[in-house]
Enzyme design. Structure first.
Site, PDB file in Angstrom:
ATOM      1  N   ASP A   1       0.817  -1.163   0.032  1.00  0.00           N
ATOM      2  CA  ASP A   1      -0.104  -0.204  -0.049  1.00  0.00           C
ATOM      3  C   ASP A   1       0.785   1.215  -0.071  1.00  0.00           C
ATOM      4  O   ASP A   1       1.902   1.160   0.567  1.00  0.00           O
ATOM      5  CB  ASP A   1      -0.952  -0.073   1.162  1.00  0.00           C
ATOM      6  N   GLY A   2       0.477   2.210  -0.604  1.00  0.00           N
ATOM      7  CA  GLY A   2       1.318   3.475  -0.556  1.00  0.00           C
ATOM      8  C   GLY A   2       1.712   3.995  -1.807  1.00  0.00           C
ATOM      9  O   GLY A   2       2.399   5.105  -1.764  1.00  0.00           O
TER      10      GLY A   2
ATOM     11  N   HIS B   1       3.153   3.200  -8.835  1.00  0.00           N
ATOM     12  CA  HIS B   1       3.094   1.804  -9.087  1.00  0.00           C
ATOM     13  C   HIS B   1       4.334   1.239  -9.919  1.00  0.00           C
ATOM     14  O   HIS B   1       4.869   0.261  -9.665  1.00  0.00           O
ATOM     15  CB  HIS B   1       2.019   1.226 -10.100  1.00  0.00           C
TER      16      HIS B   1
ATOM     17  N   LEU C   1      11.257 -20.673  -3.846  1.00  0.00           N
ATOM     18  CA  LEU C   1      10.096 -19.831  -3.474  1.00  0.00           C
ATOM     19  C   LEU C   1       8.964 -19.792  -4.309  1.00  0.00           C
ATOM     20  O   LEU C   1       9.120 -19.818  -5.528  1.00  0.00           O
ATOM     21  CB  LEU C   1      10.694 -18.373  -3.395  1.00  0.00           C
TER      22      LEU C   1
ATOM     23  N   GLY D   1       0.365   5.419  -4.532  1.00  0.00           N
ATOM     24  CA  GLY D   1      -0.341   6.539  -4.863  1.00  0.00           C
ATOM     25  C   GLY D   1       0.360   7.731  -4.199  1.00  0.00           C
ATOM     26  O   GLY D   1       0.712   8.772  -4.662  1.00  0.00           O
ATOM     27  N   ARG D   2       0.330   7.626  -2.853  1.00  0.00           N
ATOM     28  CA  ARG D   2       0.860   8.598  -1.946  1.00  0.00           C
ATOM     29  C   ARG D   2       2.428   8.879  -2.097  1.00  0.00           C
ATOM     30  O   ARG D   2       2.960  10.138  -1.874  1.00  0.00           O
ATOM     31  CB  ARG D   2       0.685   8.411  -0.262  1.00  0.00           C
ATOM     32  N   TRP D   3       3.016   7.744  -2.257  1.00  0.00           N
ATOM     33  CA  TRP D   3       4.587   8.141  -2.676  1.00  0.00           C
ATOM     34  C   TRP D   3       4.742   8.826  -3.818  1.00  0.00           C
ATOM     35  O   TRP D   3       5.556   9.787  -4.098  1.00  0.00           O
ATOM     36  CB  TRP D   3       5.207   6.627  -2.538  1.00  0.00           C
TER      37      TRP D   3
ATOM     38  N   ARG E   1       0.103   8.838 -10.052  1.00  0.00           N
ATOM     39  CA  ARG E   1      -0.122   7.745  -9.110  1.00  0.00           C
ATOM     40  C   ARG E   1       0.410   6.447  -9.883  1.00  0.00           C
ATOM     41  O   ARG E   1       1.193   5.705  -9.277  1.00  0.00           O
ATOM     42  CB  ARG E   1      -1.772   7.216  -8.942  1.00  0.00           C
TER      43      ARG E   1
ATOM     44  N   ARG F   1      -5.388  -1.998   8.471  1.00  0.00           N
ATOM     45  CA  ARG F   1      -6.704  -2.671   7.945  1.00  0.00           C
ATOM     46  C   ARG F   1      -6.357  -4.018   7.055  1.00  0.00           C
ATOM     47  O   ARG F   1      -5.319  -4.201   6.746  1.00  0.00           O
ATOM     48  CB  ARG F   1      -7.498  -2.070   7.088  1.00  0.00           C
TER      49      ARG F   1
ATOM     50  N   GLU G   1     -12.016  -4.647  -5.489  1.00  0.00           N
ATOM     51  CA  GLU G   1     -12.356  -3.290  -5.218  1.00  0.00           C
ATOM     52  C   GLU G   1     -11.615  -2.337  -6.209  1.00  0.00           C
ATOM     53  O   GLU G   1     -11.855  -1.138  -6.467  1.00  0.00           O
ATOM     54  CB  GLU G   1     -12.231  -2.915  -3.672  1.00  0.00           C
TER      55      GLU G   1
ATOM     56  N   TRP H   1     -11.084  -2.643  -9.040  1.00  0.00           N
ATOM     57  CA  TRP H   1     -11.666  -2.365 -10.525  1.00  0.00           C
ATOM     58  C   TRP H   1     -12.478  -0.882 -10.600  1.00  0.00           C
ATOM     59  O   TRP H   1     -12.644  -0.253 -11.617  1.00  0.00           O
ATOM     60  CB  TRP H   1     -12.578  -3.475 -10.834  1.00  0.00           C
TER      61      TRP H   1
END
Ligand code: FPP
Length: 248
Positions: free
Chosen positions: A21-22, A38, A132, A24-26, A34, A195, A68, A70
């Protein structure tokens, strides 16, 4: 002592799940759009996969695209799908060289054909690798997964294969996307959010949660090692008392 040397290789979690997560904020912090976040996030994915291999982890599941997601603006969804196709195509030879087996969970039928095809090819190419296992959660949500499993169980009951009173946990687990894999013992979420966001709700029942303020593009090799060390310093009780754990 380096961080990797501080890891007790005999007690690493078999399976780590990560909510990346994050991005977009980065990107916003860098004054970029945004999608730039990615792209940088892919560099973190590469480092974390390498780090997991070095630490001797068996399975790592990355939440790359939720059901979500999408609902995000079309340009962002399209860019993410293109990035996935490009990354899988570019990285598969490296995964192969590192003996990594690629897998995916989620409603893959909803992905664009190009993405599905690239994924199928990469999974086939890496199928016999024994190091892995990297599992990408794509178009995945836990409630979708559990609902799908419940419907299949309902069919079994209708067909007379088992009675409702006979349904056990493993009957449901058989129909989860993760049927072949052990439950994650450690769940990491970046960007300061606390979350679970519809991710592996069933499978994380006994997992340790590790939260970090770092945004996903900032989360690199040493951060994964740090999370594993933190995990190893915890006492896992599975509902028992501390005394029961130390005497067993
Ligand atoms: C969350 O950040 C990140 C995503 C929804 C996408 C994650 C995808 C990648 C890292 C790239 C592709 C991955 C692979 C495995 C090839 P956000 O956009 O929700 O950030 P924000 O909360 O700051 O807006």
């Amino acid at each position: 002592m380096s961080l990797i040397e501080r890891i007790d290789k005999s007690r690493v979690p078999h399976h780590i799940a990560i909510i990346m997560d994050g991005n977009g904020r980065w990107a916003k912090q860098q004054g970029e759009n945004r999608v730039f976040g990615h792209y940088e996030g892919v560099n973190s994915v590469r480092e974390v996969v390498e780090a997991a291999g070095e630490a001797g982890i068996d399975y790592i599941t990355l939440y790359a695209f939720s059901t979500e997601n999408w609902n995000r603006p079309k340009e962002e969804v399209d860019a993410l799908m293109e990035l996935l196709v490009a990354t899988i195509s570019l990285e598969t030879p490296k995964l192969n060289a590192k003996n990594v087996r690629l897998r995916a969970i989620g409603d893959l039928s909803t992905l664009p054909a190009s993405c599905r095809q690239e994924l199928q090819e990469a999974m086939a190419t890496t199928e016999t690798n024994t190091g892995l296992t990297l599992i990408l959660a794509l178009s995945y949500s836990s409630k979708w997964e559990i609902m799908t499993a419940v419907r299949q169980l309902g069919e079994d009951v209708l067909a007379g294969k088992l009675k409702p009173s006979e349904i056990r946990e493993k009957d449901l687990e058989k129909y989860l996307c993760t049927n072949e894999y052990p439950d994650p013992e450690l769940m990491i979420r970046t960007s300061g959010e606390h979350r679970i966001s519809n991710f592996l709700l069933w499978q994380l029942a006994y997992a340790e949660f590790y939260f970090t303020e770092k945004l996903w593009p900032e989360f690199r090799k040493e951060d994964l090692f740090q999370a594993i060390i933190n995990f190893q310093n915890r006492e896992r009780r599975f509902g028992k008392t501390s005394e029961q754990i130390t005497s067993s």
